[in-house]
Design a protein around this motif. Structure first.
Motif, short mmCIF file in Angstrom:
data_model
loop_
_atom_site.label_atom_id
_atom_site.label_comp_id
_atom_site.label_asym_id
_atom_site.label_seq_id
_atom_site.Cartn_x
_atom_site.Cartn_y
_atom_site.Cartn_z
N ASP A 112 48.20 -60.13 -14.38
CA ASP A 112 49.10 -59.77 -15.58
C ASP A 112 50.61 -60.53 -15.30
O ASP A 112 51.53 -59.85 -15.93
CB ASP A 112 49.34 -58.38 -16.24
N GLY A 113 50.69 -61.54 -14.55
CA GLY A 113 52.06 -62.15 -14.27
C GLY A 113 52.71 -61.36 -13.32
O GLY A 113 54.05 -61.84 -13.05
N VAL A 114 52.25 -60.20 -12.65
CA VAL A 114 53.17 -59.78 -11.56
C VAL A 114 52.68 -60.39 -10.02
O VAL A 114 51.43 -60.62 -10.21
CB VAL A 114 52.81 -58.32 -11.74
N ASP A 115 53.76 -60.65 -9.15
CA ASP A 115 53.55 -61.08 -8.15
C ASP A 115 52.60 -60.31 -7.10
O ASP A 115 52.39 -59.10 -7.24
CB ASP A 115 54.68 -61.35 -7.36
N GLY A 116 51.94 -60.70 -6.01
CA GLY A 116 51.34 -59.97 -5.40
C GLY A 116 52.30 -59.51 -4.06
O GLY A 116 53.52 -60.18 -4.33
N GLY A 117 52.03 -58.65 -3.26
CA GLY A 117 52.93 -58.17 -2.10
C GLY A 117 53.00 -59.22 -0.91
O GLY A 117 53.92 -58.94 -0.21
N GLN A 118 51.84 -59.95 -0.64
CA GLN A 118 52.07 -60.89 0.46
C GLN A 118 52.66 -62.08 -0.06
O GLN A 118 51.98 -63.11 -0.13
CB GLN A 118 50.27 -61.10 0.51
N GLY A 119 54.09 -61.97 0.16
CA GLY A 119 54.81 -63.03 -0.52
C GLY A 119 56.17 -62.96 0.03
O GLY A 119 56.50 -61.84 0.51
N GLU A 120 57.07 -63.69 -0.56
CA GLU A 120 58.39 -63.43 0.04
C GLU A 120 59.12 -62.57 -0.74
O GLU A 120 60.04 -62.08 -0.48
CB GLU A 120 59.42 -64.96 0.04
N ALA A 121 58.75 -62.59 -2.21
CA ALA A 121 59.38 -61.45 -2.86
C ALA A 121 58.38 -61.06 -4.14
O ALA A 121 57.38 -61.95 -4.52
CB ALA A 121 60.66 -62.42 -3.66
N VAL A 122 58.79 -60.04 -4.95
CA VAL A 122 57.94 -59.42 -5.86
C VAL A 122 58.77 -59.15 -6.94
O VAL A 122 59.77 -58.29 -6.71
CB VAL A 122 57.05 -58.24 -5.35
N ARG A 123 58.38 -59.43 -8.40
CA ARG A 123 58.93 -58.66 -9.35
C ARG A 123 58.03 -57.36 -9.66
O ARG A 123 56.92 -57.42 -10.01
CB ARG A 123 58.87 -59.46 -10.70
N VAL A 124 58.74 -56.39 -9.55
CA VAL A 124 58.22 -54.99 -9.70
C VAL A 124 58.46 -54.49 -11.17
O VAL A 124 59.77 -54.02 -11.29
CB VAL A 124 58.71 -53.81 -8.49
N PRO A 125 57.60 -54.14 -12.10
CA PRO A 125 57.71 -53.70 -13.24
C PRO A 125 58.02 -52.17 -13.21
O PRO A 125 57.64 -51.70 -12.17
CB PRO A 125 56.59 -53.79 -14.10
N TYR A 126 58.92 -51.60 -14.15
CA TYR A 126 59.15 -50.19 -14.18
C TYR A 126 59.54 -49.87 -12.47
O TYR A 126 59.21 -49.07 -12.03
CB TYR A 126 58.04 -49.05 -14.37
N ALA A 127 60.53 -50.50 -12.15
CA ALA A 127 61.09 -50.17 -10.69
C ALA A 127 61.56 -48.89 -10.44
O ALA A 127 61.30 -48.24 -9.63
CB ALA A 127 62.30 -51.30 -10.69
N ASP A 128 62.29 -48.21 -11.51
CA ASP A 128 62.64 -47.04 -11.31
C ASP A 128 61.48 -45.90 -11.24
O ASP A 128 61.67 -44.92 -10.23
CB ASP A 128 63.39 -46.23 -12.58
N GLY A 129 60.69 -46.01 -11.81
CA GLY A 129 59.25 -45.33 -11.70
C GLY A 129 58.33 -45.69 -10.72
O GLY A 129 57.45 -44.64 -10.18
N THR A 130 58.59 -46.82 -10.11
CA THR A 130 57.46 -47.28 -8.97
C THR A 130 58.20 -47.12 -7.69
O THR A 130 57.37 -46.59 -6.73
CB THR A 130 57.24 -48.69 -9.30
N LEU A 131 59.42 -47.56 -7.30
CA LEU A 131 59.84 -47.78 -6.04
C LEU A 131 60.63 -46.56 -5.52
O LEU A 131 61.05 -45.45 -6.20
CB LEU A 131 60.77 -48.97 -5.92
N VAL A 132 60.27 -46.35 -4.24
CA VAL A 132 60.89 -45.12 -3.46
C VAL A 132 61.86 -45.60 -2.59
O VAL A 132 61.28 -46.36 -1.65
CB VAL A 132 59.74 -44.25 -2.84
N LYS A 133 63.05 -45.03 -2.73
CA LYS A 133 63.97 -45.60 -1.87
C LYS A 133 63.83 -45.09 -0.28
O LYS A 133 63.43 -43.70 -0.08
CB LYS A 133 65.54 -45.09 -2.32
N LEU A 134 64.20 -45.61 0.84
CA LEU A 134 63.84 -45.38 2.15
C LEU A 134 65.27 -44.97 2.80
O LEU A 134 65.86 -45.92 2.83
CB LEU A 134 63.06 -46.12 2.90
N PRO A 135 65.53 -43.86 3.47
CA PRO A 135 66.83 -43.88 4.03
C PRO A 135 66.79 -44.11 5.47
O PRO A 135 67.27 -43.46 6.31
CB PRO A 135 66.86 -42.15 4.04
N VAL A 136 66.54 -45.57 5.69
CA VAL A 136 66.53 -46.02 7.07
C VAL A 136 66.95 -47.35 6.92
O VAL A 136 66.76 -48.10 5.87
CB VAL A 136 65.14 -46.05 7.71
#
Lengths: 343, 343
Positions: A112-136
């Motif tokens: 659906d027009g969203v990039d795969g992870g095996q690449g240089e960059a990814v557009r992540v939909p619903y970024a706040d709901g999806t991504l988890v910040k890492l403290p490192v």
């Protein structure tokens, strides 16, 4: 940017694709620092019909936020984040229950027009709901274990949770792939006392023992079932099936004790299965499914950060992105347990 | 003594059989006061190949202890008892876990030289482990509800327990037979707020409403699924499947919410079922099975004795033993919901 794209069985190419941009206000663009190849990527690698328009591959990655849409409030450019293997809004009724894989606005990377992870960059939909910040920092030695939270470790954990693993339990894990090994970590973490690992690849079962497996059963079929039943005094109460074939399901059914639970983590390579009179009489419960990784990352993160669990040890070889085709081949040939892919 | 014996599909006969005697020291002989025909008796009634040596029928009965073996310590001649629908020692590892249907010494009435319940008397193996003493007289008006503890009520309860029904839940019960109606009682007893009953036989669904069903869905197939999903705001979290056909399982799968649980009570009339990628992606749990009635009788007995639950209302016609063939015919033709049979 460069990204891995599958055009059919055995045909993975690294090619130019458009640089991701913010499309919706809830999007973020993430510059990938580390990605990997999933056991489930091997199913299309073995069977996908040839196509003209390839499918961007990869659904496990961590990276640095590069840009955020106007509605994104919890993330900033420069944040290191891990992505669970599906995206989700984290606000719908399913997400509220912790079932992010059924999110009403969710979806899969590479579709659906969203990039795969095996690449240089990814557009992540619903970024706040999806991504988890890492403290490192982005060069932390913990990166492989943090990347494992995107799928294999949270999937293994889902198996242990849905199988109801608790203190003192005897647990059977069927399959010595990365998910099976992470299920061993998860079962031990939840207090299992005896963990039988069914697998025949010695390097992998050796790692399984280091992760907490107390017994390894290399035999397959009826012989393997008999051995497991003997080791467990008549069968295991909790079984985590981490392969997805009918044979592995049959092993699970043969080795589970009456009244026991089988949690399936391996994506089923069958449409129908044996749920007739025999398991009904034995009161076997069949549970599990696609892991809502997003729901578990927060629970497991502290144990990764303090080194209590080290699921990143499943990565036994790293490939630069332009060698992604080799990473697939090496995993398909079982030369490599789990391949790290770095842009 | 006289007893009902099945010789093939549609061929139930009442004939002379040897009077039961104590064979082993743990046996008791029970003079039957009330027995009944089970929905599961109808499967062989519809399909059993003709045989020369008939099969004694019936596995639900209550009666008065007539004689006990030397090892029986908990029962005395004259005690009124109810028999769960399988016998069990109540001491093995499975019984200790409450899974009496997997008892290492257990078995079924009508097999292996043990009498069926549809007769004048039954030799009950492991009498101390099997039979439950009832604190009422043999002419109590509670007898039908106490008899229901031998199977249908404890089976309905098993569905509600294994589906995880709790306070405030929305529950779907598929099937308006005696087990489905008892599952309604059980779901309500465990605190379900909304109970949707899928069934089209008005007298039965009417009783279901009296037992606690808040909604009735008579439509079948896709239409029924759509109606249930509408009523439940997208599907039920907990489903109790009380029929056993592929169609009823498909209804359950169509009407369950992602992440939900289907508990099967109807004996599966299929060997294979749809447990492929679709339910896996949706994280559907399949549980239930043959109810360990013995484990539940003690829990439910107080509610029967004080009239909180009245499962005996499922018996809508009584037949004297010599009319057992008519009882089968009437149930098979759906003229009768559940037939009481009295010697």
């Amino acid at each position: 940017m460069r990204a891995a794209v599958m055009y059919g069985a055995g045909d993975v190419r690294v090619e130019n694709r458009p640089d991701p941009k913010i499309v919706r206000a809830a999007d973020a663009v993430v510059r990938v620092v580390a990605a990997c190849v999933c056991g489930s990527d091997l199913w299309p690698y073995r069977s996908m019909p040839a196509v003209d328009t390839g499918r961007p591959m990869g659904h496990e990655f961590l990276g640095v936020v590069e840009e955020t849409g106007a509605d994104v409030t919890g993330l900033n450019a420069g944040d290191l984040v891990v992505a669970p293997f599906t995206y989700s809004d984290n606000t719908c009724d399913y997400c509220a229950k912790g079932l992010h894989t059924s999110c009403r606005n969710g979806g899969r990377y590479g579709f659906d027009g969203v990039d795969g992870g095996q690449g240089e960059a990814v557009r992540v939909p619903y970024a706040d709901g999806t991504l988890v910040k890492l403290p490192v920092a982005a060069d932390s030695a913990l990166l492989p274990s943090l990347l494992a939270l995107s799928d294999v470790m949270t999937t293994g954990h889902h198996g242990a949770v849905t199988a109801g693993v608790g203190r003192g339990d005897t647990v059977l894990v069927v399959g010595d792939g990365a998910v099976g090994l992470c299920a061993v970590i998860a079962a031990r973490r939840l207090g299992a006392e005896r963990i039988v690992l069914a697998g025949r690849h010695e390097a992998r079962t050796g790692l399984g023992r280091e992760f907490g497996a107390t017994d390894v059963v290399p035999e397959r079929g009826e012989e393997g079932i008999a051995r497991i039943r003997e080791l467990t005094g008549g069968g295991a109460d909790k079984v985590i099936e981490a392969v997805g074939t009918r044979q592995s399901l049959d092993t699970a059914l043969g080795a589970v004790r009456d009244g026991g639970t089988i949690s399936r983590l391996g994506f089923p390579q069958y449409e129908e299965g044996p749920i007739g009179p025999a398991p009904f009489r034995r009161n076997i419960t069949l549970t599990g499914g696609v892991s809502p990784a997003r729901a578990y990352i927060g629970q497991l993160l502290p144990d990764v950060l303090d080194g209590t669990i080290t699921p990143g040890r499943v990565f036994d070889r790293a490939f630069p992105l332009h060698q992604a085709p080799d990473a697939y081949r090496a995993m398909a040939d079982r030369e490599v347990l789990k391949a790290l892919v770095t842009p």
